[in-house]
Design a protein around this motif. Structure first.
Motif, PDB file in Angstrom:
ATOM      1  N   ILE B 360     -19.985   5.311  71.870  1.00 35.41           N
ATOM      2  CA  ILE B 360     -20.782   5.093  73.082  1.00 35.41           C
ATOM      3  C   ILE B 360     -21.577   6.340  73.442  1.00 35.41           C
ATOM      4  O   ILE B 360     -22.762   6.261  73.792  1.00 35.41           O
ATOM      5  CB  ILE B 360     -19.863   4.656  74.247  1.00 35.41           C
ATOM      6  CG1 ILE B 360     -19.448   3.203  74.036  1.00 35.41           C
ATOM      7  CG2 ILE B 360     -20.557   4.824  75.595  1.00 35.41           C
ATOM      8  CD1 ILE B 360     -18.537   2.644  75.093  1.00 35.41           C
ATOM      9  N   ILE B 363     -24.711   6.752  71.345  1.00 34.46           N
ATOM     10  CA  ILE B 363     -25.788   5.829  71.732  1.00 34.46           C
ATOM     11  C   ILE B 363     -26.437   6.277  73.036  1.00 34.46           C
ATOM     12  O   ILE B 363     -27.673   6.400  73.130  1.00 34.46           O
ATOM     13  CB  ILE B 363     -25.243   4.391  71.882  1.00 34.46           C
ATOM     14  CG1 ILE B 363     -24.634   3.908  70.554  1.00 34.46           C
ATOM     15  CG2 ILE B 363     -26.347   3.435  72.344  1.00 34.46           C
ATOM     16  CD1 ILE B 363     -23.924   2.571  70.650  1.00 34.46           C
ATOM     17  N   LEU B 364     -25.609   6.548  74.049  1.00 29.73           N
ATOM     18  CA  LEU B 364     -26.154   6.907  75.360  1.00 29.73           C
ATOM     19  C   LEU B 364     -26.954   8.204  75.288  1.00 29.73           C
ATOM     20  O   LEU B 364     -28.050   8.309  75.846  1.00 29.73           O
ATOM     21  CB  LEU B 364     -25.039   7.043  76.408  1.00 29.73           C
ATOM     22  CG  LEU B 364     -24.297   5.772  76.808  1.00 29.73           C
ATOM     23  CD1 LEU B 364     -23.295   6.078  77.909  1.00 29.73           C
ATOM     24  CD2 LEU B 364     -25.256   4.689  77.269  1.00 29.73           C
ATOM     25  N   VAL B 367     -30.385   7.537  73.486  1.00 30.29           N
ATOM     26  CA  VAL B 367     -31.325   6.783  74.326  1.00 30.29           C
ATOM     27  C   VAL B 367     -31.834   7.651  75.468  1.00 30.29           C
ATOM     28  O   VAL B 367     -33.036   7.694  75.775  1.00 30.29           O
ATOM     29  CB  VAL B 367     -30.653   5.507  74.886  1.00 30.29           C
ATOM     30  CG1 VAL B 367     -31.565   4.819  75.891  1.00 30.29           C
ATOM     31  CG2 VAL B 367     -30.302   4.565  73.751  1.00 30.29           C
ATOM     32  N   ASN B 368     -30.910   8.390  76.080  1.00 29.87           N
ATOM     33  CA  ASN B 368     -31.290   9.203  77.230  1.00 29.87           C
ATOM     34  C   ASN B 368     -32.208  10.351  76.823  1.00 29.87           C
ATOM     35  O   ASN B 368     -33.161  10.685  77.534  1.00 29.87           O
ATOM     36  CB  ASN B 368     -30.031   9.734  77.911  1.00 29.87           C
ATOM     37  CG  ASN B 368     -30.326  10.192  79.311  1.00 29.87           C
ATOM     38  OD1 ASN B 368     -31.113   9.562  80.012  1.00 29.87           O
ATOM     39  ND2 ASN B 368     -29.725  11.301  79.712  1.00 29.87           N
TER      40      ASN B 368
END
Lengths: 446, 446
Positions: B360, B363-364, B367-368
């Motif tokens: 997780i 991914i976060l 993207v951020n």
């Protein structure tokens, strides 16, 4: 019996003793739990030691992984026996989780009539009453005597999942119910139509399974008859299935309330990838939504540079706002789930929350003001500013928190998605807007 | 029937018709719901129109406020009738909520034997199996024939809440159970000892009511026998009561998970003051705990003055951390409640959460980072810094979130208190420490 004891007995080849033990001292649901941890080859061995009935029931409690191992290992005639003994609703549950080739093999192992029934049950939408109902029940006709009725129960009762309530039908249409207690405690010559209750509760095949389960809970029923659109009786939902439905629905609600997309599988049953998949969508959405708060704060960059200590209050304000909002939304979501609150109560709920919010905001603002003064984090003006922001935040949070689940319900969404994560993000935005507007006005930071 | 229809009939003095309607078309639980909204004087009037049995059942579903109105309005002999018809477990529920003087009046309206039983039931701890059990059940002895047993059910069955399962006792000790289905589908001359199941499930009077309800769910039972410490049978808990227990326990859990001290009363049943009282303790505690985050941020005042835009990332980071933590704690709390997860699974859970967290966080953070670059909120270095903080936050949040409920359970606390509010506050502290340490190091802000 523990898994260690079973393994020991297998190692010592005490198969006859193990068979006896499994028959006398083991419930199928417990055995299925234990079998989750045994080796693949032993799973098949132990399963073959079980009596027909126990085997079928244990099979219905298993994980889909274990079932596939067994299906691949068992012979056609063994499989046929299992399928024959299983209740129809359990069979349908099993089939719904299996890959197509396995379904074919399982259906091949079923007799013609049962296969027809299964195919019909498989057509009901998921989560509908039809998909969880049992098609075995005792049907009586109104011109039978009590004696006839008891005789009928004696004849067919052995293969019925429940005989506690009997259903009176006329040309397949449901016209009344009779409790077994009434049959046993009344004269044998009386007619069913004299003792049946015609003011009975029932549900439709297409009704939501959660509504059916809530009806069973509310009225304390053992089973609820399910009818089609022509009032023809097609099955019953029993209380034991209703309890499992409620447990699953609660798990689903609680998961959604924490920003997790529910998965039918258990915590340990899910792979890492499945866990990530069920948790990432909300996290991503909420992280990106937080961009709004950031943009608002960035527009006050000058103010922050002049008075950097105002940033320190942000986590406390947004945290308190989030907690206030989630308290309200949780109470409303739960009230909706158990049927205490409905959409038409909207203004009643808002009015209640506003009054609660005013009381709470006064207490929190006062305590926090005193804290700020004592800890020397600001003067009276700062204490007042934070207090004012706090009051606005609490009231906004409570109103937003109680309104959104009701609106969600109204437009057909699951109210549970309007829980802490989303409410917190929305409240963050309003809290920060209000806070920086007030603080920069009071201290002339623009 | 709606409240409007009832009021109309009263206004037109159609009492006889109303009486018939109430008898034939109204379930006590629905009537109790409707009566919540009628005028006080009409409440008494409508109640007097009910048949004895209906009146008693409706009474058991009422709020304590309504019950008090009725108790004050009814004559002693009317009250006696209600008390006589009520099941003992409902009577005990009613008494537990009443003020002492009312309890005295109610007990006066009860006969000697029942009063003794009530006093005994009142002694069981709240939330224990003893406090919700029913003392009416069918007891058989093993040397009876099936015919004798059916005869006994015929004689005593009318006043028993459930006859579906019968209990075989010897000198009051529970030695087996017989299902009514077995009695009906076997030869009348057979002895009970031949057909009884001696491998039966039971619970003790002092067992927790939630455990009892979970056992009933797990094994799909209609009732569970309750025994004292000498295995003497003292009562049964029926499935309808178990479902209500579970519903209340879920409400309690969900409330606690949102930082609300649970209250037995319903949302609308609670006054504003009671709502404030149940919500303010956690809000105060959490608000004051947030002082820690503020102190940490204040120690970076110079950094904030130099680069005020770093403050803008705080709500997003703490929000994401809080959401990650609450996902993990919610899954573990639920797993504990339904019995899937236990304390001994601690390391298995942590290991699972760590791996989920790593996926997780990747991914976060990615993207951020892309978002920051696109929106021009910082350069690659800033994107990297935020990404690193995000990764640390997610991992810490998931580990804290899954560990605390398990530890709470171990030390005898309710795991539900280790939910979103507390986890968020704890995660806020660690997120902000990590973030400011990293950002001030990377940008040399010290």
């Amino acid at each position: 019996m523990t898994i260690e004891r079973i393994e020991e007995m297998i190692n010592e080849h005490q198969f006859k003793e193990l068979k006896e033990e499994l028959k006398n001292n083991m419930y199928p649901v417990d055995l299925a739990e234990i079998l989750r941890e045994v080796d693949e080859k032993w799973l098949v061995l132990i399963f073959r030691l079980l009596e027909k009935e126990e085997a079928a029931e244990t099979f219905s409690y298993m994980d889909s992984d274990q079932r596939e191992i067994l299906i691949n290992a068992l012979t056609d005639s063994e499989l046929e026996e299992v399928m024959e003994e299983m209740y129809l609703d359990d069979t349908v549950d099993v089939l719904e989780e299996m890959p197509a080739n396995v379904v074919d093999r399982l259906l091949m192992a079923t007799d013609e009539e049962k296969r027809k029934q299964i195919n019909q049950l498989l057509q009901y939408p998921e989560d509908s009453a039809g998909s969880i109902m049992n098609v075995d029940y005792i049907a009586l006709s109104q011109d039978m005597t009590v004696e006839d009725a008891i005789l009928k129960i004696r004849q067919v009762g052995l293969n019925r999942e429940t005989i506690y309530t009997c259903y009176v039908t006329e040309k397949r249409k449901l016209i009344g119910v009779v409790d077994i207690k009434d049959l046993l405690t009344t004269g044998e010559a009386r007619l069913i139509e004299e003792i049946m209750d015609t003011n009975m509760l029932y549900a439709r095949t297409t009704d939501d399974q959660e509504d059916v389960a809530r009806t069973i809970t509310k009225y304390g029923l053992i089973a609820l008859p399910i009818v089609d659109h022509e009032m023809c009786m097609v099955g019953i939902v029993t209380v034991d299935d209703a309890m499992l439905v409620l447990q699953d629905e609660e798990t689903e609600d609680i998961s959604r309330m924490a920003g997790i997309n529910p998965d039918d599988d258990s915590y340990f049953g899910m792979t890492i990838f499945e866990h990530v998949k069920s948790r990432i969508p909300w996290l991503l959405f909420l992280m990106l939504s937080a961009t709004v708060t950031q943009m608002i704060m960035n527009s006050y960059e000058a103010a922050l540079a002049m008075m950097p200590q105002i940033a320190g209050f942000v986590p406390m304000l947004t945290g308190t706002g989030g907690n206030c909002g989630s308290q309200s939304s949780t109470l409303v979501i739960r009230g909706l789930a158990v049927g205490e609150i409905e959409f038409r109560d909207l203004f009643k709920v808002i009015w209640k929350e506003v009054r609660v919010a005013v009381c709470i905001s006064l207490i929190l603002a006062t305590v926090n003001g005193i804290r700020i003064m004592i800890m020397g984090q600001g003067d009276a003006l700062m204490a007042l500013t934070i207090g004012l922001t706090m009051a606005c935040t609490v009231i906004i949070a409570k109103v937003v928190g109680c309104t959104l689940p009701l609106v969600a319900k109204k437009v057909g969404l699951d109210p549970a998605i309007m829980a802490t994560p989303l409410i917190s993000t929305l409240v963050d935005i309003s809290t920060i807007s209000v806070y920086f507007a007030i603080v920069s006005y009071v201290f002339g930071l623009n």
